[in-house]
Design a protein around this motif. Structure first.
Motif, PDB file in Angstrom:
ATOM      1  N   PRO A   1       0.707  -0.834  -0.028  1.00  0.00           N
ATOM      2  CA  PRO A   1       0.065   0.465   0.129  1.00  0.00           C
ATOM      3  C   PRO A   1       0.993   1.292  -0.059  1.00  0.00           C
ATOM      4  O   PRO A   1       1.600   1.331   0.182  1.00  0.00           O
ATOM      5  N   VAL A   2       0.218   2.156  -1.158  1.00  0.00           N
ATOM      6  CA  VAL A   2       1.199   3.575  -0.954  1.00  0.00           C
ATOM      7  C   VAL A   2       0.441   4.126   0.293  1.00  0.00           C
ATOM      8  O   VAL A   2      -0.534   4.348  -0.145  1.00  0.00           O
ATOM      9  N   ARG A   3       1.103   5.183   0.882  1.00  0.00           N
ATOM     10  CA  ARG A   3      -0.076   6.086   2.028  1.00  0.00           C
ATOM     11  C   ARG A   3       0.719   7.503   1.614  1.00  0.00           C
ATOM     12  O   ARG A   3       1.585   7.839   1.519  1.00  0.00           O
ATOM     13  N   ALA A   4      -0.133   8.108   1.086  1.00  0.00           N
ATOM     14  CA  ALA A   4      -0.568   9.738   1.693  1.00  0.00           C
ATOM     15  C   ALA A   4       0.809  10.332   2.377  1.00  0.00           C
ATOM     16  O   ALA A   4       1.655  10.982   2.110  1.00  0.00           O
TER      17      ALA A   4
ATOM     18  N   LEU B   1      -2.414  11.895  -7.801  1.00  0.00           N
ATOM     19  CA  LEU B   1      -4.291  11.435  -7.198  1.00  0.00           C
ATOM     20  C   LEU B   1      -4.726  11.086  -5.626  1.00  0.00           C
ATOM     21  O   LEU B   1      -3.551   9.277  -5.883  1.00  0.00           O
ATOM     22  N   VAL B   2      -4.612  12.511  -5.168  1.00  0.00           N
ATOM     23  CA  VAL B   2      -5.336  11.486  -3.152  1.00  0.00           C
ATOM     24  C   VAL B   2      -5.694  11.721  -2.942  1.00  0.00           C
ATOM     25  O   VAL B   2      -6.703  12.814  -3.297  1.00  0.00           O
TER      26      VAL B   2
ATOM     27  N   GLU C   1      -8.149   7.714   3.949  1.00  0.00           N
ATOM     28  CA  GLU C   1      -6.599   8.588   2.607  1.00  0.00           C
ATOM     29  C   GLU C   1      -6.194   6.879   1.750  1.00  0.00           C
ATOM     30  O   GLU C   1      -5.698   6.234   1.911  1.00  0.00           O
ATOM     31  N   LEU C   2      -6.177   7.689   0.189  1.00  0.00           N
ATOM     32  CA  LEU C   2      -5.996   5.779  -1.265  1.00  0.00           C
ATOM     33  C   LEU C   2      -5.520   7.605  -1.907  1.00  0.00           C
ATOM     34  O   LEU C   2      -5.848   7.983  -1.833  1.00  0.00           O
TER      35      LEU C   2
END
Length: 514
Positions: free
Chosen positions: A302-305, A349-350, A376-377
């Motif tokens: 997972p890419v975390r904002a 894009l968040v 947040e994604l």
């Protein structure tokens, strides 16, 4: 309608032979032996010569068309052996060398991969051949294999090489899955898969001969091998490599290498950026110059904002910009990349979404930035060229509407033909057909996600999903909260899962202390 790529080279051997003729003296790869100053270099002509020598030895042993295990530490010897397999029409099986200090933990995976692949020989260095005796006591099956030290072959052996008959469909190597949720499976990758995905990465990352890569990722699986090693060989640009152990021991070695070699492309999973944030002191940042780093890819978990924001805050004084981040999505079964940031020079894009609606109703509802209960994604972009990505209800096999959570399905020429010697699993995973019209076959990734503004947002794994009191909770959300609850807890060292107790699903969290 997908744009179709045309006029691609037939095999990776064709690519490398052409590069060796056109740019024989180009120093294409540099390996940092100590992670810092000690360099080993290799040119296209040297790679071609060593590959022909190793291939000639494999041909002499009658191994054409067979599987061969590659057992090397990170470095140029591994790359030479991999290319030697390509040149001999031998299916390479890259594997992690067992850790002598943790044999009880690392040896079983090696034995599983060896048995599953039915490899006929083991390629390695002279040092590992000497070390093999200590493995035989715990794993007598390893003694039955033929061990070949590729760094000790006779001089001039390359002259005995005979070019094999290869086609785009010829198998190049097996990518074994991590085995974190099941027994490792060998993803069969053909030369056509490698060439197609290499071209996709080249176009998505806007690579050319002036690009410079800096890669610390493990060379045994997709991101490090295809994105970090085969990509520069395919395009023809210089890349600096280091061992992942050298990075883990001192994460800022990565950023110092980007600074020293003026790296343009580099990256890794989310935890790598977190490690750098945690270890960086103001005096370290002062010595860095990250202004050349125009593509910082992030994926594989997972890419975390919050991580993206903190990395920019920490390293903007030395030239890093938010626009450098390139979130992307891919997996071994599709060779590597499947989606990536649409505008390579734009910001990621968040989206801030209502957490309860997402967990209970499996749909996205955007909320205000001030809403403390939001989740947040980070968008991983649309499908890359010549690739079809859908979000599908896994039970009805119907494509879901934008903003609805479903299983991510992928179709394209980068998708593997299946798992080695696992027909049932291959049919289940690689033969997905939509109920409406029967479109397919698609790769059923078992990853969950949704589409918003034409970008893919990955939400988790079907197998990992924890259902508590009617809420669909992804373990990475719990792990993130646990890791951030105290500075003494190790980033990336948390596992959340569920167990059945008295007929009720209960949450379990295991967390490493730093």
């Amino acid at each position: 309608m997908m744009q179709t790529l045309k006029s691609l080279p037939p095999t990776f051997v064709d690519v490398l032979r052409a590069k060796a003729r056109e740019k024989p003296d180009l120093r294409v790869l540099t390996f940092l032996v100590d992670g810092e100053e000690q360099e080993e270099h290799v040119t296209y002509s040297e790679l071609d010569r060593s590959a022909r020598a190793i291939a000639a030895e494999l041909q002499r042993r009658g191994l054409g068309g067979q599987r061969v295990l590659l057992l090397y530490p990170p470095g140029l010897d591994f790359i030479r052996a991999l290319l030697g397999c390509f040149y001999a029409d031998v299916v390479a099986v890259p594997a992690y060398p067992p850790d002598p200090s943790r044999l009880a933990r690392t040896l079983p995976r090696l034995r599983t991969v060896l048995a599953s692949s039915r490899s006929k020989a083991i390629l390695c260095t002279s040092f590992i051949v000497q070390m093999a005796e200590m493995l035989f006591e715990m794993a007598p099956d390893l003694r039955e294999s033929s061990w070949v030290a590729t760094d000790a072959l006779e001089v001039g052996l390359e002259e005995a090489w005979k070019a094999p008959v290869l086609t785009p469909e010829s198998l190049a190597f097996f990518q074994y899955t991590s085995g974190s949720t099941s027994e490792p499976k060998g993803v069969m990758l053909s030369h056509a898969n490698l060439i197609h995905n290499s071209e996709l990465i080249k176009r998505s990352f806007v690579h050319d001969e002036n690009s410079v890569g800096v890669i610390w990722l493990p060379p045994y699986h997709d991101m490090g091998l295809i994105g970090g090693i085969l990509q520069p060989l395919y395009v023809g640009f210089h890349t600096v490599l280091m061992s992942p152990l050298d990075f883990l021991q001192q994460p800022l070695r990565w950023l110092r290498a980007v600074t020293k070699y003026r790296g343009r492309t580099s990256g890794g999973p989310n935890f790598a950026y977190e490690l750098c944030i945690r270890r960086a002191k103001p005096e370290d940042v002062e010595k860095l110059d990250l202004s050349s780093w125009h593509l910082a890819f992030t994926g594989a978990e997972p890419v975390r904002a919050q991580t993206l924001r903190r990395f920019v805050e920490t390293f903007s004084p030395c030239g890093f910009r938010e626009t450098f981040f390139y979130p992307c999505y891919g997996l071994a079964e599709s060779t590597l990349i499947a989606t990536g940031k649409a505008d390579v020079a734009g910001k990621p894009l968040v989206k801030r979404l209502d957490k309860t609606v997402l967990e209970v109703e499996n749909r996205a509802v955007e909320v205000a930035a001030s809403d403390a209960s939001a989740t947040e994604l980070v968008g991983c972009g649309p499908a890359v060229v010549d690739t079809d990505v859908r979000v599908v209800d896994p039970d009805t096999r119907r494509e879901v509407a934008p903003g609805r959570v479903g299983e991510i399905w992928v179709r394209g020429r980068s998708v593997s033909s299946g798992y080695w010697a696992r027909e049932d699993e291959t049919e289940r995973v690689f033969q997905g057909y939509l109920a409406d019209g029967g479109e397919g076959p698609f790769l059923r990734t078992e990853d969950l996600g949704l589409v918003l503004d034409r970008e893919l947002f990955v939400t988790g794994r079907r197998k990992d999903l924890i259902i508590l009191r009617g809420r669909n909770i992804h373990p990475q959300d719990i792990e993130r909260v646990a890791e951030e609850s105290h500075p003494a807890l190790r980033q990336g060292g948390c596992a959340a899962f569920s167990m059945d107790e008295d007929g009720e699903e209960r949450l379990v969290v295991v967390q490493e202390v730093d």
